[in-house]
Design a protein around this motif. Structure first.
Motif, short mmCIF file in Angstrom:
data_model
loop_
_atom_site.label_atom_id
_atom_site.label_comp_id
_atom_site.label_asym_id
_atom_site.label_seq_id
_atom_site.Cartn_x
_atom_site.Cartn_y
_atom_site.Cartn_z
N GLY A 58 0.78 -1.23 0.00
CA GLY A 58 0.00 0.00 0.00
C GLY A 58 0.81 1.27 0.00
N VAL A 59 2.10 1.18 -0.32
CA VAL A 59 2.98 2.35 -0.36
C VAL A 59 3.25 2.69 -1.82
N THR A 60 3.02 3.95 -2.19
CA THR A 60 3.25 4.36 -3.57
C THR A 60 4.57 5.12 -3.67
N ALA A 61 5.46 4.59 -4.50
CA ALA A 61 6.72 5.26 -4.82
C ALA A 61 6.88 5.16 -6.33
N ARG A 62 7.16 6.28 -6.99
CA ARG A 62 7.25 6.30 -8.46
C ARG A 62 8.60 5.83 -8.98
N ASP A 63 9.66 6.03 -8.18
CA ASP A 63 11.00 5.68 -8.65
C ASP A 63 11.90 5.41 -7.45
N ALA A 64 13.16 5.09 -7.75
CA ALA A 64 14.11 4.76 -6.68
C ALA A 64 14.33 5.93 -5.73
N ALA A 65 14.41 7.14 -6.27
CA ALA A 65 14.64 8.31 -5.42
C ALA A 65 13.49 8.49 -4.42
N GLU A 66 12.26 8.29 -4.89
CA GLU A 66 11.11 8.43 -3.99
C GLU A 66 11.08 7.30 -2.95
N LEU A 67 11.43 6.09 -3.37
CA LEU A 67 11.49 4.97 -2.42
C LEU A 67 12.53 5.23 -1.35
N VAL A 68 13.70 5.69 -1.75
CA VAL A 68 14.77 6.00 -0.81
C VAL A 68 14.34 7.12 0.13
N ALA A 69 13.67 8.14 -0.40
CA ALA A 69 13.20 9.25 0.44
C ALA A 69 12.20 8.76 1.48
N LEU A 70 11.26 7.91 1.07
CA LEU A 70 10.28 7.36 2.01
C LEU A 70 10.97 6.53 3.09
N ALA A 71 11.92 5.70 2.68
CA ALA A 71 12.65 4.88 3.65
C ALA A 71 13.46 5.75 4.61
N ALA A 72 14.11 6.79 4.07
CA ALA A 72 14.91 7.68 4.92
C ALA A 72 14.04 8.46 5.90
N GLU A 73 12.81 8.77 5.49
CA GLU A 73 11.88 9.49 6.37
C GLU A 73 11.28 8.58 7.43
N GLY A 74 11.56 7.27 7.32
CA GLY A 74 11.07 6.33 8.33
C GLY A 74 9.73 5.71 8.02
N GLN A 75 9.26 5.79 6.77
CA GLN A 75 8.01 5.11 6.41
C GLN A 75 8.27 3.61 6.61
N PRO A 76 7.57 2.95 7.54
CA PRO A 76 7.94 1.59 7.95
C PRO A 76 7.93 0.56 6.83
N ASP A 77 6.92 0.58 5.96
CA ASP A 77 6.88 -0.43 4.90
C ASP A 77 7.98 -0.21 3.87
N ALA A 78 8.22 1.03 3.47
CA ALA A 78 9.29 1.33 2.52
C ALA A 78 10.65 0.95 3.12
N ALA A 79 10.86 1.30 4.39
CA ALA A 79 12.12 0.96 5.05
C ALA A 79 12.31 -0.55 5.13
N ASP A 80 11.22 -1.29 5.40
CA ASP A 80 11.31 -2.74 5.50
C ASP A 80 11.65 -3.37 4.15
N VAL A 81 11.03 -2.88 3.08
CA VAL A 81 11.32 -3.39 1.74
C VAL A 81 12.79 -3.16 1.40
N VAL A 82 13.30 -1.97 1.68
CA VAL A 82 14.70 -1.65 1.39
C VAL A 82 15.64 -2.50 2.25
N ARG A 83 15.30 -2.66 3.52
CA ARG A 83 16.14 -3.46 4.43
C ARG A 83 16.20 -4.92 3.97
N ILE A 84 15.06 -5.49 3.58
CA ILE A 84 15.03 -6.88 3.13
C ILE A 84 15.87 -7.04 1.86
N ALA A 85 15.76 -6.08 0.94
CA ALA A 85 16.57 -6.14 -0.28
C ALA A 85 18.06 -6.07 0.06
N ALA A 86 18.41 -5.25 1.04
CA ALA A 86 19.82 -5.15 1.46
C ALA A 86 20.30 -6.46 2.06
#
Length: 188
Positions: free
Chosen positions: A62-90
């Motif tokens: 349920g998280v909308t990100a248009r590109d990598a920059a927006e995904l990274v921004a959401l994760a950096a801002e602490g959006q939990p689902d975006a951060a979790d997706v990035v962490r799992i990929a890492a």
């Protein structure tokens, strides 16, 4: 791996001619697909951690990100689902890099692009996976860092290689007159 030594495949390596022992990387990626943010073909690392796969995993949550920059921004801002997706990929990338590091013994791994700025979410999980999955007899810790060169990294690397192989230095090249340019005394 000794400097200058090329790693080749053969009867004990990847049957398609890859480096010895790297055939297991594809099997490792297949095993990771079941507990990761996987998209794409079975065993396809790109399908696990590429930007489209990560954006789709965010959309599934349920998280909308248009590109990598927006995904990274959401994760950096602490959006939990975006951060979790990035962490799992890492974590997935860290596992595969650990398997690869066992084969080629790098001194340093450089992560580039937008994710490189997310030290805690990207670089730390990669470091943790490398430490946890490295051979106990490994003589040193592999340095993992984010690139500071940005999108120009490949071009700068090519220039650096050219300068190194020709024995020239950048300052010397910049002080040469440019043929056909107005006479300014220098190329700058």
């Amino acid at each position: 791996m000794r400097p200058g030594r090329r790693v080749r495949g053969g009867p004990y390596g990847d049957p398609r001619g890859g480096a010895p022992g790297t055939a297991h990387l594809q099997r490792a990626a297949r095993r990771l697909q079941d507990d990761s943010v996987g998209r794409g073909g079975r065993g396809c690392l790109k399908g696990l951690i590429s930007v489209p796969a990560l954006l789709a995993a965010c959309a599934d949550r349920g998280v909308t990100a248009r590109d990598a920059a927006e995904l990274v921004a959401l994760a950096a801002e602490g959006q939990p689902d975006a951060a979790d997706v990035v962490r799992i990929a890492a974590l997935v990338a860290g596992r595969v890099l650990a398997a690869l590091a066992a084969q080629v013994d790098p001194e340093c791994i450089v992560v580039y692009g937008e994710p490189a700025a997310l030290d805690d979410l990207v670089l730390t999980p990669i470091r943790e996976q490398l430490a946890a999955l490295s051979l106990p007899s490994a003589p040193r810790t592999i340095e993992v860092r984010g690139s500071t060169l940005g999108a120009e990294a490949a071009a700068l690397g090519g220039v650096a290689l050219l300068l190194h192989t020709t024995g020239q230095d950048l300052a010397e090249l910049l002080d040469r007159p440019v043929p056909g340019a107005p006479d300014s005394g220098t190329a700058r």
